[in-house]
Design an enzyme around this catalytic site. Sequence first.
Site, PDB file in Angstrom:
ATOM      1  NE  ARG A  61      -2.382  -1.787   3.297  1.00 10.23           N
ATOM      2  CZ  ARG A  61      -2.300  -3.084   3.602  1.00 10.23           C
ATOM      3  NH1 ARG A  61      -2.810  -3.981   2.799  1.00 10.23           N
ATOM      4  NH2 ARG A  61      -1.711  -3.474   4.718  1.00 10.23           N
ATOM      5  CD  GLU A  98       0.269  -8.933  16.520  1.00  9.38           C
ATOM      6  OE1 GLU A  98      -0.066  -8.397  15.445  1.00  9.38           O
ATOM      7  OE2 GLU A  98      -0.398  -8.868  17.556  1.00  9.38           O
TER       8      GLU A  98
END
Length: 178
Positions: A61, A98
């Site tokens: 993005r 994560e």
Amino acid sequence: MIMSKISESIRTIPNFPQKGIMFRDVTTLFSNPSTFKETIIQICSYWKHKNVTKIIGIEARGFIIGSCVSLELELPFIPVRKKGKLPFTTIEQSYKLEYGEATAEIHSDALNQNDNVLIIDDLIATGGTALAAISLVKKLDASISGCSFIIDLPDLNGKKKILDLGIEVQTLCEFSGH
Ligand code: AMP
């Protein structure tokens, strides 16, 4: 006013791509031309007198936002991509996600010591991705003018980590939580 227009144009998808994550979906901002244009204007007006020489966009993005900014400021666009995607000689930097690890790459001839870059992505969470891009820029002996993100997730502390390095950070809106 524009800040609330920006945050209202971002769609939230709970539990994507995994349970517990509130995915902040900027495709709804990209599909609204007046808000998308205002977003690009906000970024360009903030950085235009800061001696930036190149725009770095982080896959994927960051490519969309970064390429608009590079055209508006008439500056070169440089991609930072996931490992294995860039065709020429690259340098790499691994970083923590994560769950697990990822590696970012940049072309080895993309920057030099005369460059002062602006790093762009849609969102900063833990800061791992942006810090990897910062390391790549430093490995090529270039300087960092700053970083720009549409969205900050302040509870995850990434913006603070970059500010603590003495690097300027622009964010246009924020959401609490993950
Ligand atoms: P981080 O490295 O933790 O700062 O994560 C930032 C990167 O992961 C950016 O490229 C974001 O597009 C993506 N990302 C992380 N968390 C979210 C979220 N809640 N919604 C949308 N994108 C996210």
